[in-house]
Design a protein around this motif. Structure first.
Motif, short mmCIF file in Angstrom:
data_model
loop_
_atom_site.label_atom_id
_atom_site.label_comp_id
_atom_site.label_asym_id
_atom_site.label_seq_id
_atom_site.Cartn_x
_atom_site.Cartn_y
_atom_site.Cartn_z
N LEU A 162 1.97 2.00 -3.81
CA LEU A 162 1.64 1.86 -4.17
C LEU A 162 1.20 3.83 -4.17
CD1 LEU A 162 -0.78 -0.88 -4.46
CD2 LEU A 162 0.67 -0.29 -6.00
N ALA A 163 1.27 3.96 -2.87
CA ALA A 163 0.64 5.23 -2.88
C ALA A 163 1.72 5.96 -3.25
CB ALA A 163 0.12 5.50 -1.32
N VAL B 227 -8.53 -1.18 -1.54
CA VAL B 227 -8.70 -2.01 -2.45
C VAL B 227 -8.17 -3.29 -2.13
CG1 VAL B 227 -7.74 -2.16 -5.14
CG2 VAL B 227 -8.30 0.07 -4.03
N ILE B 228 -6.71 -3.42 -1.91
CA ILE B 228 -5.80 -4.59 -1.34
C ILE B 228 -6.57 -5.10 -0.52
CG2 ILE B 228 -3.84 -5.31 -0.25
CD1 ILE B 228 -2.25 -3.01 -1.04
N ALA C 137 0.73 -1.65 -0.07
CA ALA C 137 0.13 -0.25 0.28
C ALA C 137 0.92 1.16 -0.04
CB ALA C 137 -1.08 0.13 1.33
N TRP D 97 -5.09 2.48 -0.85
CA TRP D 97 -4.93 1.30 -1.01
C TRP D 97 -5.20 0.63 -0.34
CZ3 TRP D 97 -4.48 0.66 -5.95
CH2 TRP D 97 -4.21 1.42 -7.20
N LEU E 75 -4.71 9.31 -3.89
CA LEU E 75 -5.05 7.50 -3.59
C LEU E 75 -3.86 7.45 -2.78
CD1 LEU E 75 -5.08 6.78 -7.49
CD2 LEU E 75 -7.41 7.15 -6.07
N THR F 194 1.19 6.62 -7.31
CA THR F 194 0.28 7.30 -7.94
C THR F 194 -0.31 8.80 -7.52
OG1 THR F 194 -0.93 6.76 -6.32
CG2 THR F 194 -1.52 4.56 -7.93
N ARG G 10 -2.54 5.96 1.05
CA ARG G 10 -2.27 4.46 1.84
C ARG G 10 -3.29 3.94 1.95
NH1 ARG G 10 0.12 3.09 7.69
NH2 ARG G 10 0.86 1.41 7.46
#
Length: 489
Positions: A150-151, A166-167, A147, A163, A158, A154, A160
């Motif tokens: 990905l943060a 989402v995960i 997370a 994500w 979007l 992006t 932490r």
């Protein structure tokens, strides 16, 4: 770099030489029907191509360990490289392969059932709870770092939290859907990204590898406080997934239910572990090479998380596109361990509760309490989660190794191949729990607040290992080894 190349060559040789030997000791039987041939249900027992099973097994077991664990563990010095190599060949790969084979021979049974069959009903009950808790811990632990990465990649909105949500939603889908619908389709793509990352970093090591330590430079512990973090047992817990990890044995039954022939077991179970050892070796060397030495690496890690180092290294060495693909590989590794950890938790619970998983309603009945428990555990600080995961992970490998040792010994096979790793890891985990600050004091929520000297902790670890060895020998003398045919195993 010479030591690194020797280590790489030893890992390849270990697979082809020692891996083949271990396969002969167990007794693979290509003519024996595998579980999926008799129990196919379209959900968990689904026949998959061997290459897909390999990638799934590799991504299941890879997680953060061979990357983040190796990056942090290399601070123990050149001993880290030796542990990755010899731990992988003689302990981790043997543990994974034999655990997987026992599951195949027991219709894809989950780890607690396998261990309990060899070590007794009381151990089975203990293992059921222990393994279930560990799986939920893994699901929680392997959310945070992907997370974060990905943060970083992006836009700001979007963050932490987004994500993590989402995960976790993906985890729920991967846990409930048939193994070939989501996992079977996504893992090959994730696998390509992860292998691209490893290959790209390996190539760049030959350009930037002048700082990689050599064995003959001395086995110095480069931790800031080596007395508080002695190589034994701390290194053997810190570098887990890149050498030996009990978590792996919980994942093998999932692939044991999909394997179409026993002759593919060694490439999948032993081979995936060797591949993970190679990844760990590459990242251990790359962390030193990229930062320019132990002191620089320590300074880098003290100011940020390993995720930042991974992002900076791949972006610098592999360029913008290569860096993004490489980081995606690093993101995929923990996510594809977290999702199958929760799936494994469902299978473990279903096995001991005797609930058939063919219908989605029954899968939901088992899974919803697991999702709730995982979400609650995620509220704990990451450092606390990792502390408990690290020790539980290695303790689970001890149970697995002893179970496999009993299995081999009772059938007159060469049990020494697992007895030695079992004794060694018993000493590691026992010493760790008595010595480490996150040992008894943390596990008892601070009720145990007595600092145990290192020498005493090590002595307790040795004595406990010796005691188990004596008990094993007494058991062995009282049991006439049964040389049964493979058909009756």
């Amino acid at each position: 770099m010479i030591s690194f190349l020797i280590s790489l060559a030893l890992l390849f040789a270990g697979y082809f030489i020692y891996g083949k030997f271990v396969g002969r000791v167990f007794g693979e039987d290509p003519a024996r029907p595998t579980p999926v041939k008799r129990l196919a249900d379209g959900v968990d027992y689904v026949e998959l191509p061997t290459w897909k099973i390999f990638l799934i097994q590799f991504l299941n077991i890879a997680g953060l360990g061979p990357i983040f664990g190796a990056v942090m563990g290399v601070m123990f010095g050149p001993a880290a490289f030796l542990w990755i190599v010899f731990g992988t060949i003689f302990a981790g790969a043997v543990h994974d392969y034999l655990g997987g084979m026992l599951s195949i021979r027991r219709d894809g049974a989950s780890l607690p059932e396998i261990v309990g069959e060899q070590l007794g009903e009381k151990i089975k009950q203990l293992m059921r709870g222990f393994a279930l808790v560990l799986m939920i811990l893994v699901g929680a632990v392997f959310v945070y770092n992907p997370a974060d990465l990905l943060a970083m990649l992006t836009p700001g909105q979007l963050d932490r939290v987004f994500w993590i949500s989402v995960i976790f939603a993906y985890y729920m889908a991967a846990t409930l859907l048939p193994v070939d619908k989501l996992i079977g389709k996504l893992y090959p793509l994730f696998g390509i990204a992860l292998l691209f990352m490893a290959l790209g970093v390996l190539v760049m090591l030959f350009v930037h590898g002048s700082s990689v330590p050599e064995f003959w430079e001395g086995f110095y512990n480069h931790k800031p406080d080596p007395e508080a973090s002695p190589i034994f047992p701390m290194m053997f817990v810190s570098i887990a997934c890149g050498a030996i990890s009990g978590f792996h044995a919980t994942q093998s039954p999932m692939m044991a239910r999909c394997l179409k022939n026993e002759r593919h077991a060694r490439p999948i179970f032993y081979g995936a572990m060797v591949t993970e050892g190679i990844v760990a070796l590459i990242w251990a060397a790359a962390a030193i090479a990229f930062t320019g030495g132990y002191s620089n690496l320590e300074e880098t890690l003290s100011g940020s998380s390993p995720a930042v180092l991974v992002n900076n290294l791949t972006s610098s060495w592999l360029g913008a596109v290569g860096g993004v693909l490489a980081v995606l590989g690093v993101i995929a590794a923990p996510i594809t361990s977290g999702d199958t950890a929760l799936r494994s938790a469902r299978l473990i619970a279903a096995d001991f509760m005797g609930v058939n998983q063919r219908k989605i309603v029954r899968r939901l009945v088992i899974s919803i309490p697991i999702f709730v428990a995982c979400f609650i555990i995620m509220m704990l600080p990451y450092e606390v989660l990792w502390r408990y995961f690290a020790w539980c992970n290695q303790e689970l490998s001890v149970f697995t190794l002893w179970a496999v040792t009993v299995y081999l010994a009772s059938r007159g096979k060469r049990y020494v191949i697992t007895l030695i790793p079992a004794l060694f890891m018993t000493c590691v985990t026992t010493t760790y729990i008595f010595f480490a600050p996150e040992g008894f004091s943390a596990l008892t929520m601070g009720l145990w607040d007595i600092a145990i000297p290192y020498e005493l902790a090590l002595g307790i670890g040795l004595l406990f290992s010796i005691a188990l060895f004596v008990m094993f020998r007494m058991w062995l003398r009282g049991v006439e080894p049964q040389r049964v045919s493979l058909e009756k195993n």
